[in-house]
Structures are given as structure tokens and as C-alpha cells.
Enzyme design. Structure first.
Site, PDB file in Angstrom:
ATOM      1  N   CYS A 193      -0.657   1.125   0.298  1.00 66.11           N
ATOM      2  CA  CYS A 193       0.637   0.380   0.766  1.00 66.11           C
ATOM      3  C   CYS A 193       0.138  -0.970   1.292  1.00 66.11           C
ATOM      4  O   CYS A 193      -1.156  -1.376   1.509  1.00 66.11           O
ATOM      5  CB  CYS A 193       1.049   1.290   2.045  1.00 66.11           C
ATOM      6  SG  CYS A 193       0.226   0.945   3.677  1.00 66.11           S
TER       7      CYS A 193
ATOM      8  N   GLU B 198      -6.794   4.975   3.599  1.00 64.48           N
ATOM      9  CA  GLU B 198      -7.456   3.740   3.380  1.00 64.48           C
ATOM     10  C   GLU B 198      -7.874   2.900   4.831  1.00 64.48           C
ATOM     11  O   GLU B 198      -8.867   2.403   4.886  1.00 64.48           O
ATOM     12  CB  GLU B 198      -6.643   2.702   2.566  1.00 64.48           C
ATOM     13  CG  GLU B 198      -6.070   3.333   1.000  1.00 64.48           C
ATOM     14  CD  GLU B 198      -4.774   4.036   1.289  1.00 64.48           C
ATOM     15  OE1 GLU B 198      -4.639   4.980   2.126  1.00 64.48           O
ATOM     16  OE2 GLU B 198      -3.941   3.474   0.698  1.00 64.48           O
TER      17      GLU B 198
ATOM     18  N   CYS C  77      -2.758   5.912   7.242  1.00 59.36           N
ATOM     19  CA  CYS C  77      -3.304   5.939   5.850  1.00 59.36           C
ATOM     20  C   CYS C  77      -4.850   6.433   5.678  1.00 59.36           C
ATOM     21  O   CYS C  77      -5.524   5.812   6.644  1.00 59.36           O
ATOM     22  CB  CYS C  77      -2.875   4.864   5.091  1.00 59.36           C
ATOM     23  SG  CYS C  77      -1.047   4.447   5.194  1.00 59.36           S
TER      24      CYS C  77
HETATM   25 ZN    ZN Z   1      -1.582   2.606   3.596  1.00 60.57          ZN
END
Ligand code: ZN
Length: 137
Positions: free
Chosen positions: A97, A64, A62
Site C-alpha cells: 500500500c 511490510e 501491514c
Molecule cells: Zn501497507
């Protein structure tokens, strides 16, 4: 971003801008779900991340976490703002997430500001409001 950003702290607004620029260089050839992130630290460093996919799908990371891990790799300071730019999911703004929230909690703590945008709409929350029961130091 056109609307809804006037009330934002300038650091958050700038982080959303950086996240949106990071989204433009996303490597998402499989999902086409482009995501960009930016972290602002207590030293006012801005560290960008973008989603990085792989033909071995489980190796994707991801945006992030790419940004959060890079704050450590670059000794950039303690994350205070995490911004995410992506398209909507199921008609709602996309939030980080659970795995990314846990990493954010570890590195930034419960007071971190998490802000999201789809390029038009913006929303923000404290990490502790998004994930009140995550373990942390
Ligand atoms: Zn994530």
C-alpha cells in the site's frame, strides 16, 4: 512458488520464500487477508514481518511495515529488497500500500527492489517505478 522465479536474483527469490513463510503465521482473524513480508538489507540480513490485526481495526499493521520497522529495531542495515506474499487483489498480484511504499522509500530509497508473489506468480519493480513522486531524502 512454482513458476516465474528463475530470472530472479537469488536474494529476491529467497526473500519471497521468507515472505511466504511469514504469511503462514499472519494474524488476520478479521479480514482473513493473510500477508507476509521479508526485507533483505545491505548486510544480507533477512527480517520478516506479518500482518497483525486487532479487534480495534485501525490498529492493524501491514506485514511490510512490520518488517521494515524491525530492520530499524534490530539495527539490521539498510533495506534493499522488500518481498510481499499474499493472495491476489481484484485479479492482480497485491503490491504494498501507499503507506508501506512511503516507509520503504524513507528507509531504503528509490532503488529498493519490491517483489510480490501469490505463491505461484511473481513480479518485481523498483520502488521508484512504483511510486515515482514520493518524497524522499
Ligand atoms: Zn501497507
Amino acid at each position: 512458488m512454482k513458476d516465474g522465479v528463475d530470472y530472479l536474483d537469488p536474494r529476491v527469490r529467497d526473500a519471497l520464500h521468507d515472505a511466504t513463510e511469514a504469511r503462514d503465521v499472519a494474524y488476520a482473524p478479521y479480514s482473513k487477508f493473510t500477508m507476509g513480508a521479508a526485507v533483505v538489507t545491505d548486510r544480507n540480513a533477512v527480517v520478516r514481518g506479518t500482518i497483525v490485526e486487532n479487534v480495534s481495526l485501525g490498529l492493524a499493521m501491514c506485514a511490510e511495515r512490520v518488517a521494515l520497522f524491525a530492520t530499524v529495531a534490530n539495527a539490521a542495515g539498510r533495506p534493499e529488497v522488500l518481498a510481499l506474499s499474499s493472495r491476489m487483489t481484484g485479479g492482480r498480484l497485491t503490491w504494498p500500500c501507499g503507506a508501506c511504499l512511503q516507509v520503504a522509500m524513507e528507509l531504503g530509497g528509490p532503488d529498493m527492489v519490491v517483489a510480490v508473489t501469490d505463491g505461484t506468480r511473481v513480479a518485481q519493480n523498483r520502488l521508484s517505478d512504483l511510486a515515482p513522486f514520493l518524497p524522499h531524502k
